[in-house]
Scaffold this motif. Structure first.
Motif, PDB file in Angstrom:
ATOM      1  N   LYS A  93     -16.817  38.450  -7.303  1.00  0.00           N
ATOM      2  CA  LYS A  93     -16.696  39.727  -8.022  1.00  0.00           C
ATOM      3  C   LYS A  93     -15.387  40.443  -7.677  1.00  0.00           C
ATOM      4  N   LEU A  94     -14.674  39.909  -6.696  1.00  0.00           N
ATOM      5  CA  LEU A  94     -13.451  40.586  -6.244  1.00  0.00           C
ATOM      6  C   LEU A  94     -12.223  39.952  -6.880  1.00  0.00           C
ATOM      7  N   ASP A  95     -11.094  40.528  -6.541  1.00  0.00           N
ATOM      8  CA  ASP A  95      -9.858  40.073  -7.137  1.00  0.00           C
ATOM      9  C   ASP A  95      -8.891  39.654  -6.030  1.00  0.00           C
ATOM     10  N   ILE A  96      -9.292  38.672  -5.249  1.00  0.00           N
ATOM     11  CA  ILE A  96      -8.431  38.190  -4.163  1.00  0.00           C
ATOM     12  C   ILE A  96      -8.116  36.717  -4.440  1.00  0.00           C
ATOM     13  N   PRO A  97      -6.860  36.408  -4.752  1.00  0.00           N
ATOM     14  CA  PRO A  97      -6.535  35.047  -5.170  1.00  0.00           C
ATOM     15  C   PRO A  97      -6.696  33.984  -4.078  1.00  0.00           C
ATOM     16  N   ASP A  98      -6.478  34.355  -2.824  1.00  0.00           N
ATOM     17  CA  ASP A  98      -6.463  33.334  -1.772  1.00  0.00           C
ATOM     18  C   ASP A  98      -7.446  33.711  -0.661  1.00  0.00           C
ATOM     19  N   ILE A  99      -8.572  32.991  -0.614  1.00  0.00           N
ATOM     20  CA  ILE A  99      -9.555  33.263   0.447  1.00  0.00           C
ATOM     21  C   ILE A  99      -9.748  31.992   1.270  1.00  0.00           C
ATOM     22  N   ARG A 100      -9.696  32.130   2.587  1.00  0.00           N
ATOM     23  CA  ARG A 100      -9.893  30.972   3.471  1.00  0.00           C
ATOM     24  C   ARG A 100     -10.984  31.269   4.481  1.00  0.00           C
ATOM     25  N   TYR A 101     -11.578  30.195   4.990  1.00  0.00           N
ATOM     26  CA  TYR A 101     -12.693  30.326   5.939  1.00  0.00           C
ATOM     27  C   TYR A 101     -12.362  29.540   7.194  1.00  0.00           C
ATOM     28  N   ILE A 102     -12.441  30.196   8.335  1.00  0.00           N
ATOM     29  CA  ILE A 102     -12.143  29.483   9.583  1.00  0.00           C
ATOM     30  C   ILE A 102     -13.243  29.757  10.613  1.00  0.00           C
ATOM     31  N   PRO A 103     -13.878  28.694  11.126  1.00  0.00           N
ATOM     32  CA  PRO A 103     -14.877  28.879  12.189  1.00  0.00           C
ATOM     33  C   PRO A 103     -14.166  28.979  13.536  1.00  0.00           C
ATOM     34  N   ILE A 104     -14.406  30.052  14.272  1.00  0.00           N
ATOM     35  CA  ILE A 104     -13.688  30.224  15.543  1.00  0.00           C
ATOM     36  C   ILE A 104     -14.617  30.670  16.677  1.00  0.00           C
ATOM     37  N   SER A 105     -14.097  30.563  17.882  1.00  0.00           N
ATOM     38  CA  SER A 105     -14.674  31.302  18.993  1.00  0.00           C
ATOM     39  C   SER A 105     -13.516  32.047  19.644  1.00  0.00           C
ATOM     40  N   ALA A 106     -13.511  33.352  19.456  1.00  0.00           N
ATOM     41  CA  ALA A 106     -12.410  34.153  20.001  1.00  0.00           C
ATOM     42  C   ALA A 106     -12.452  34.099  21.522  1.00  0.00           C
ATOM     43  N   THR A 139     -22.057  47.389  -2.753  1.00  0.00           N
ATOM     44  CA  THR A 139     -22.512  46.541  -3.868  1.00  0.00           C
ATOM     45  C   THR A 139     -21.494  46.496  -4.996  1.00  0.00           C
ATOM     46  N   LEU A 140     -20.482  47.349  -4.941  1.00  0.00           N
ATOM     47  CA  LEU A 140     -19.465  47.503  -5.982  1.00  0.00           C
ATOM     48  C   LEU A 140     -20.014  48.145  -7.255  1.00  0.00           C
ATOM     49  N   VAL A 169     -22.709  40.555   6.365  1.00  0.00           N
ATOM     50  CA  VAL A 169     -23.491  41.793   6.375  1.00  0.00           C
ATOM     51  C   VAL A 169     -22.807  42.814   5.468  1.00  0.00           C
ATOM     52  N   GLU A 170     -23.458  43.949   5.323  1.00  0.00           N
ATOM     53  CA  GLU A 170     -22.938  44.983   4.438  1.00  0.00           C
ATOM     54  C   GLU A 170     -21.463  45.299   4.700  1.00  0.00           C
ATOM     55  N   GLN A 171     -21.127  45.374   5.970  1.00  0.00           N
ATOM     56  CA  GLN A 171     -19.744  45.747   6.292  1.00  0.00           C
ATOM     57  C   GLN A 171     -18.735  44.674   5.924  1.00  0.00           C
TER      58      GLN A 171
END
Ligand SMILES: Nc1nc2c(ncn2[C@@H]2O[C@H](COP(=O)(O)OP(=O)(O)O)[C@@H](O)[C@H]2O)c(=O)[nH]1
Lengths: 301, 428
Positions: free
Chosen positions: B182-195, B371-372, B134-136
């Motif tokens: 479009k961003l400048d973040i070298p290391d992005i990871r994705y983790i599916p969780i249930s807190a 939107t940057l 979402v936007e946030q």
């Protein structure tokens, strides 16, 4: 390439030293609040490191409730003498005598809340504009949002909504006349960090932190040391137990824990496996869930 | 515990690393629950705190223990049910100590996110698996990128509410990849969780066989953060001159500070800016004895071979690698105050250990942080806005771009009347 790495404890130390030097440079008259407890002992060591080989560029101030453990006071005086530091002692008893505060009544009377007045009077008397405290954010929920540089208005009050954002390592100590700051260099330390630091720096601490036999009374699950400040209630009696203290507050409200830990290493083991926070033994925080927040708003440490 | 083991445990503790991370998410994405779980499962929550939470949960009519209450700090907030400020939490595993800057998800609190992100090595951004990006989410990622956080973990939470669906996870991942290119973040990871249920938080989940990555805690423990400091460009902003004036240290003159970049060794040739005076490092002093080298973020005192004039706010660096010295400076500026920035307005600034003043010359553009995009026709910068701004300082600053060095590349603006910190600037 060689790896340059600082352990977490060294990073925390560097951060605290940086903050102490900022305060000494940004303020005219800082003071270090010294209780004789392990946190303030760490603070003194960090201050030594920050300004070595020069002496501490500020005095220490102890707000003495008159209900301290005698061991703590003896330790304080010895340490100050070895350090060659200047110590100011302000007594809560004086505030009581002057009618500035009224002593609590009842079996659980404590001077904990009263010391706020003595502290603020002390700050005003000497025109201190920054007071170092040894409080840590992990101690209590209301402290989690505390800043390193905590702004106090001219009444010494803390307003959680009016604190300045702290970005990077840039600390804004600008203030108006009459206002002052509390500064907490140990903000990011935990109880465990403090113990590990004491061990790795081989520092002395008051004996009451180590296990010993002592007469105590069990009052609602809190073990209070025998002293002239405690009046036994019906049914209550003193009995000797093997205990130690996790903090060095007043004898009237600092609970002991049963423990055989008589060395730093065994204390560290005990802390690592502890299931109750160190403030859990303090009756003053138990009074209400928001107790600490209320006291802070009034200008408590 | 036997002595061997005891020793081992202590040594391990003394060798621990430090990782600082922020957590961000929209309201109700499960941030407090996640933090509560990390603290709880790593045993940073003690019985008395748990008791208090249990009491409070009962009081508010929750049937389950509400882990979120472990982190909702002040009474004001508890009553309003929102988190209003950055709160710091601590926990440790045998590998690392962690400092969490918990920033509220509420829409207008960009200011808090920037504050939390300014000292973080890693950012956790939460999304609700049902709602996706979402936007946030974009705003949070943008701020992480702007503040140059090198590692971002997108936690797709509430997987239990989408039947632990791999498709849903992949879709959210794709959406985010689209945006983050479009961003400048070298290391992005994705983790599916249930807190709530604990899937992939501390332990790998049995409900998501298809997920081959690590749990969140494992990721936090093992992510490489060594490169977050600059060990190339030597910078030492002087904090204080130490002159003991005692008999024993009669001639001692030390320059106290914290290394902001590079490595300093005795014998190194140095130049002091802005004076341009040169000398060599004689020694690196600490209470525990002299050192062979000093690197970020160590706090030490340097002594020099020559008696030259140096004061607080000067920077010691190396002749062959110098920072910029200048007064006209362009910033990405995040505004932190209700009172809008004034073009032509004067502000106090703090940059490294230097105090100065500046005048705001021009607002180049404002950034739409969702939107940057650049907004060139509306140049009003108010609370929570971010824009590109040109300032002129009263005296020269010794600086680097924020990209090169976070310490010498950052500054704060202070309102000269209220003394409030009103702006956070990153030098371009
Ligand atoms: N089913 C499910 N509910 C969750 C999960 N995480 C959080 N919640 C619930 O979502 C609501 C909001 O969570 P909270 O942690 O307060 O969100 P915050 O506003 O981001 O701090 C609460 O009712 C939680 O119990 C999850 O993984 N699965």
């Amino acid at each position: 390439m060689k790896s340059y790495r600082l352990t977490h404890l060294k990073q925390l130390e560097a951060e605290a030293i940086f903050i102490m030097r900022e305060v000494a440079s940004q303020f005219e008259k800082p003071v270090l609040l010294f209780s004789g407890g392990k946190d303030s002992i760490c603070m003194v060591r960090l201050a030594q490191k920050a300004f070595w080989p020069a002496r501490l560029p500020f005095p220490l101030m102890h707000i003495d409730t008159g209900h301290n453990f005698p061991e703590t006071i003896a330790f304080r005086d010895k340490m100050v003498e070895e350090l060659g530091a200047k110590l100011i002692v302000k007594n809560v008893q004086d505030s009581i005598n002057q009618g500035r505060v009224v002593e609590e009544k009842g079996p659980n009377a404590s001077r904990n809340a009263l010391q706020t007045v003595t502290l603020l009077d002390g700050i005003e008397e000497f025109k201190f504009d920054a007071a170092f405290g040894g409080a840590r954010r992990d101690e209590e929920k209301a402290r989690a949002k505390e800043r390193f540089f905590s702004h106090r208005d001219e009444f010494g009050q803390w307003n959680p909504r009016n604190q300045r954002p702290e970005l990077w390592n840039l600390f804004n100590g600008k203030k108006n006349v009459g206002e002052h700051f509390r500064v907490f260099p140990l903000s990011n330390w935990t109880e465990m960090d403090v113990w590990q630091y004491i061990a790795s720096e081989k520092m002395d601490i008051p004996e009451i932190y180590f296990s010993h036999d002592r007469e105590v009374v069990d009052r609602d699950g809190v073990l209070l040391a025998k002293s002239e400040f405690i009046t036994l209630q019906k049914e209550e009696k003193y009995e000797t137990r093997r205990i130690r203290f996790r903090t060095v507050g007043d004898m009237t409200c600092t609970g002991a824990v049963e423990s055989d830990a008589d060395t730093l290493q065994s204390i560290i083991q005990e802390v690592a496996s502890a299931t109750v926070t160190e403030r859990g033994g303090r009756t003053d925080d138990k009074r209400s869930e928001a107790a600490m927040e209320d006291r802070k708003k009034l200008g408590y440490f | 515990m036997n002595q061997e083991l005891e020793k081992e445990v202590n040594e391990q503790y003394l060798n621990m690393d430090l990782l600082r991370f922020t957590t961000a998410g929209s309201v109700d994405d499960g941030k407090s629950t996640l933090i509560g779980r990390l603290l709880y499962d790593s045993k940073a929550i003690f019985e008395d705190q748990m008791d208090a939470v249990q009491q409070a949960s009962l009081g508010s009519g929750d049937e389950n223990i509400n882990l979120a209450l472990l982190t909702d700090g002040l009474r004001d907030e508890r009553e309003q049910g929102i988190t209003i400020d950055v709160a710091y939490r601590y926990f440790a595993t045998p590998k690392r100590k962690f400092i969490i800057a918990d920033t509220p998800g509420h829409i207008q609190y960009t200011r808090n996110m920037v504050t939390g992100a300014s000292t973080a090595n890693l950012a956790i951004v939460l999304v609700d698996a049902r709602h996706g990006v979402v936007e946030q989410t974009c705003r949070h990622a943008f701020i992480a990128s702007l503040l140059r956080i090198q590692h971002l973990v997108l936690c797709i939470n509430k997987m239990d509410l989408v039947n632990y669906s791999e498709q849903q996870f992949e879709k959210i991942k794709d959406d985010f990849e689209d945006f983050s290119s479009k961003l400048d973040i070298p290391d992005i990871r994705y983790i599916p969780i249930s807190a709530l249920k604990g899937d992939n938080v501390v332990h790998k989940s049995e409900n998501m066989d298809w997920y081959e990555g690590a749990s969140l805690l494992y990721t936090l423990e093992n992510v490489q953060i060594a490169s977050d400091y600059n060990f190339i460009d030597s910078r030492f902003p002087v904090q204080r001159v130490i002159r003991p004036q005692s008999d024993k240290y009669h001639d001692f003159r030390g320059y106290a500070g914290r290394v902001a970049g590079g490595v300093f060794k005795p014998g190194d040739e140095i130049i002091v800016q802005p004076s341009g005076l040169t000398s060599k490092i004689q020694s690196i002093e600490t209470l525990n004895g002299p050192l062979d080298e000093a690197f970020p973020p160590m706090a030490v005192s340097l002594t020099l071979e020559d008696d030259i004039d140096i004061t607080r706010g000067d920077t010691i660096c190396k002749p062959d690698n110098q920072p910029t010295v200048g007064q006209d400076i362009e910033l990405m500026l995040c505004w932190l105050n209700e009172k809008k920035i004034q073009v032509g307005g004067k502000y106090a600034i703090k940059h490294t250990t230097k105090d100065a003043r500046c005048v705001v010359k021009e607002i180049k553009y404002k950034v739409n942080i969702n939107t940057l995009h650049r907004i060139e026709d509306d140049k009003e910068i108010g609370l929570n806005d971010i824009g590109r701004v040109l300032i002129r300082t009263t005296s020269p600053l010794i600086y680097d771009g924020y990209k090169k060095n976070k310490t010498t590349g950052s500054m704060i603006l202070i309102d000269e009347y209220t003394n409030e910190t009103v702006g956070a600037g990153m030098i371009i």
